[in-house]
Design a protein around this motif. Structure first.
Motif, PDB file in Angstrom:
ATOM      1  N   GLU A 122     -18.837  39.162  62.915  1.00 27.49           N
ATOM      2  CA  GLU A 122     -19.025  39.122  64.370  1.00 27.49           C
ATOM      3  C   GLU A 122     -19.420  40.484  64.937  1.00 27.49           C
ATOM      4  O   GLU A 122     -20.039  40.558  65.994  1.00 27.49           O
ATOM      5  CB  GLU A 122     -17.755  38.617  65.042  1.00 27.49           C
ATOM      6  CG  GLU A 122     -17.512  37.139  64.795  1.00 27.49           C
ATOM      7  CD  GLU A 122     -16.099  36.702  65.178  1.00 27.49           C
ATOM      8  OE1 GLU A 122     -15.329  37.533  65.706  1.00 27.49           O
ATOM      9  OE2 GLU A 122     -15.772  35.540  64.913  1.00 27.49           O
ATOM     10  N   GLN A 149     -27.493  34.552  61.083  1.00 22.50           N
ATOM     11  CA  GLN A 149     -27.450  34.112  62.481  1.00 22.50           C
ATOM     12  C   GLN A 149     -27.203  35.285  63.432  1.00 22.50           C
ATOM     13  O   GLN A 149     -27.643  35.252  64.573  1.00 22.50           O
ATOM     14  CB  GLN A 149     -26.352  33.071  62.692  1.00 22.50           C
ATOM     15  CG  GLN A 149     -26.695  31.711  62.156  1.00 22.50           C
ATOM     16  CD  GLN A 149     -25.537  30.736  62.307  1.00 22.50           C
ATOM     17  OE1 GLN A 149     -24.393  31.128  62.542  1.00 22.50           O
ATOM     18  NE2 GLN A 149     -25.839  29.452  62.167  1.00 22.50           N
ATOM     19  N   GLN A 150     -26.522  36.298  62.952  1.00 25.43           N
ATOM     20  CA  GLN A 150     -26.279  37.493  63.762  1.00 25.43           C
ATOM     21  C   GLN A 150     -27.522  38.384  63.823  1.00 25.43           C
ATOM     22  O   GLN A 150     -27.536  39.385  64.523  1.00 25.43           O
ATOM     23  CB  GLN A 150     -25.115  38.306  63.188  1.00 25.43           C
ATOM     24  CG  GLN A 150     -23.764  37.622  63.218  1.00 25.43           C
ATOM     25  CD  GLN A 150     -23.224  37.486  64.616  1.00 25.43           C
ATOM     26  OE1 GLN A 150     -23.247  36.409  65.184  1.00 25.43           O
ATOM     27  NE2 GLN A 150     -22.742  38.560  65.188  1.00 25.43           N
ATOM     28  N   HIS A 166     -14.438  37.657  59.121  1.00 27.96           N
ATOM     29  CA  HIS A 166     -15.087  37.087  60.305  1.00 27.96           C
ATOM     30  C   HIS A 166     -15.286  38.143  61.392  1.00 27.96           C
ATOM     31  O   HIS A 166     -16.303  38.145  62.080  1.00 27.96           O
ATOM     32  CB  HIS A 166     -14.304  35.884  60.827  1.00 27.96           C
ATOM     33  CG  HIS A 166     -14.310  34.742  59.856  1.00 27.96           C
ATOM     34  ND1 HIS A 166     -15.447  34.073  59.492  1.00 27.96           N
ATOM     35  CD2 HIS A 166     -13.310  34.181  59.126  1.00 27.96           C
ATOM     36  CE1 HIS A 166     -15.167  33.132  58.607  1.00 27.96           C
ATOM     37  NE2 HIS A 166     -13.872  33.186  58.363  1.00 27.96           N
ATOM     38  N   ARG A 176     -24.169  32.857  58.234  1.00 27.33           N
ATOM     39  CA  ARG A 176     -23.586  33.436  59.452  1.00 27.33           C
ATOM     40  C   ARG A 176     -24.080  34.856  59.684  1.00 27.33           C
ATOM     41  O   ARG A 176     -24.331  35.255  60.821  1.00 27.33           O
ATOM     42  CB  ARG A 176     -22.058  33.441  59.359  1.00 27.33           C
ATOM     43  CG  ARG A 176     -21.477  32.047  59.512  1.00 27.33           C
ATOM     44  CD  ARG A 176     -20.025  32.048  59.930  1.00 27.33           C
ATOM     45  NE  ARG A 176     -19.782  32.901  61.077  1.00 27.33           N
ATOM     46  CZ  ARG A 176     -18.716  33.689  61.180  1.00 27.33           C
ATOM     47  NH1 ARG A 176     -17.817  33.755  60.225  1.00 27.33           N
ATOM     48  NH2 ARG A 176     -18.535  34.438  62.257  1.00 27.33           N
TER      49      ARG A 176
END
Length: 130
Positions: free
Chosen positions: A77, A109-110, A73, A106
Motif C-alpha cells: 500500500e 495495480q499500485q 500489505h 497488487r
C-alpha cells in the motif's frame, strides 16, 4: 570563518528551485524482508536490501504460507507509481505460486514494480526422449 565559504548575502533559500529535488517525482526502492522466527531478525536480508539502495524496509515475522500478513500489505500500500518493491528472493513474497501471482498483481495495480535480488531459476520439467 564560514562566511568566506559562500558569497555574502546568499542563503539556501536563494538557490534556484531546480536544485531542490521534488519528492513527488522521486521513485523509491522499498524493501521487504521476512523471517518466520520472531526472535531471529532477517539481518542478511536487511543488509542486502540496504546495499541495493532501499530507502525504506518493511520487516515481517510471519509465515509465507498465507496472505494474512499486515506488514506485507502495508509495504504494498505504500508503493506509489514508479516505485520498486525489492525482496531477496521470490519465496520471501510467498511460497505458493498462486499467492505470488496475486501479490505481484497488487504491486502492479499500485503502478509499481517488483524485483528479486536472487532470482531463483524455476525447475524445467524433464521430458522423456523418444
Amino acid at each position: 570563518m564560514f562566511s568566506t565559504l559562500r558569497p555574502p548575502g546568499r542563503t539556501l533559500t536563494d538557490l534556484p528551485r531546480t536544485h531542490i529535488p521534488n519528492p513527488r517525482f522521486t521513485f523509491m526502492l522499498i524493501g521487504y524482508a521476512r523471517s518466520i522466527q520472531a526472535q531471529k531478525q532477517p539481518i542478511t536480508q536487511i543488509k542486502e536490501l540496504l546495499s541495493a539502495g532501499c530507502q525504506s524496509i518493511f520487516i515481517d515475522n510471519n509465515s509465507g504460507d498465507h496472505l494474512e500478513r499486515p506488514v506485507l500489505h502495508r509495504a504494498i500500500e505504500s508503493l506509489r507509481p514508479g516505485d520498486t518493491l525489492i525482496m531477496q528472493n521470490r519465496d520471501r513474497l510467498s511460497r505458493n505460486a498462486t499467492q505470488t501471482t496475486i501479490l505481484l498483481g497488487r504491486v502492479a495495480q499500485q503502478g509499481a514494480d517488483a524485483r528479486f535480488l536472487h532470482e531463483t531459476p524455476r525447475a524445467v520439467p524433464a521430458t522423456s526422449a523418444p
